[in-house]
Write a protein that holds these residues in place. Structure first.
Motif: not given
Ligand SMILES: Nc1nc2c(ncn2[C@@H]2O[C@H](COP(=O)(O)OP(=O)(O)O)[C@@H](O)[C@H]2O)c(=O)[nH]1
Ligand SMILES: [Mg+2]
Length: 258
Positions: A25-27, A29, A74-76, A96-98, A203, A206, A210-213
């Motif tokens: 998933p890529c927003l 990136e 939009r949305g993961f 994740d694409c990060d 891990y 990134r 970040s788009k989420v956390t």
């Protein structure tokens, strides 16, 4: 079953088909794409789901050889599910694409599913310094504790790197299209009697933002979506411990029979 590193050769003598489709998933990136795509081992095909990026991520991914799927909603979960629907390989992974995860660690996950020891493999993150904001880590610890109590599965992280058989995931009929998608996958897999296995994965910090956390809005949305999934799961009568083996991914259920 083909070997783990290369897929079956096409009937027409074309290039070997991928054994694993990796949904990314890529927003926005763009800066991370060269690292992410460059890290995919042979036999793993990147499906970059461009979720309305404005930085040219889709075009860059295509120029780097990835299959690109456009998902304007939009949305993961919307992005992840569009990638799942576009996949054709026997196995599907999500990543994740990060640049935070190492796709070469999917090989261990694939081995576990191929050999019938797991139906869904989750990567439990072992963070490098600075990779995981403390609030996200604490929220994840609380969620994992709740999931252990709810399901009995000794899960310690609801991580973004995961792998399962494509036809099996499709059979879970996942509905969330936002941040609850990974949790819905875990809960429905458990309910269907899948063996959910966790392995440690690296891990790293990134690339990019970040788009989420890493954002207030993303964190609040994620918490709301997770709460919705948990409420749905808690309200149901659990099946027999481990669920019904009839719902398990077929090939693995056969292998599990003594
Ligand atoms: N939050 C969010 N992430 C998306 C969306 N579409 C695709 N993504 C991707 O989903 C992945 C997870 O988001 P990320 O920012 O890494 O979240 P984090 O790991 O919690 O920091 C990344 O590859 C994003 O580019 C979307 O609509 N919302
Ligand atoms: Mg991430």
């Amino acid at each position: 079953m083909a070997g783990l590193q290369s897929g079956p050769v096409d009937d027409d003598g074309g290039p070997p088909a991928a054994l694993v489709d990796v949904v990314l998933p890529c927003l926005n990136e763009r800066p991370a794409l060269p690292k992410v795509l460059g890290a995919l081992p042979p036999g793993y095909r990147a499906i970059v789901v461009d979720n309305g990026s404005t930085d040219g991520s889709g075009a860059l991914a295509a120029s780097l050889g990835a299959a690109v799927v456009d998902e304007p909603r939009r949305g993961f979960g919307a992005a992840a599910h569009a990638g799942l629907l576009a996949a054709t390989a026997e196995f599907v992974a999500f990543c994740d694409c990060d640049g935070s995860l190492d796709p070469s660690q999917l090989a261990t996950m694939l081995e576990l599913v191929c050999t019938g020891r797991a139906d869904l493999v989750l990567g439990a993150r072992r963070p490098a310094r600075g990779a995981w904001p403390i609030h996200a880590r604490l929220a994840n610890m609380a969620l994992s504790w709740r999931l252990r109590r709810l399901t009995g599965v000794p899960v310690t992280d609801l991580g973004p790197l995961r792998l399962a058989r494509r036809s099996a995931i499709l059979g879970l009929d996942l509905r969330d299209r936002r941040s609850g998608y990974p949790l819905e996958m875990f809960l429905k897999a458990h309910r269907a009697g899948w063996r959910v296995v966790e392995i440690p994965v690296d891990y790293a910090p990134r690339v990019g933002k970040s788009k989420v956390t890493g954002t207030f809005r993303g964190t609040v949305t994620a918490l709301k979506d997770m709460a919705t999934q948990l409420a749905a799961a808690s309200g149901r009568t659990p099946q027999t411990e481990g669920g019904s083996s009839a719902d398990r991914p077929a090939a693995d259920a056969e292998r599990a029979t003594p």
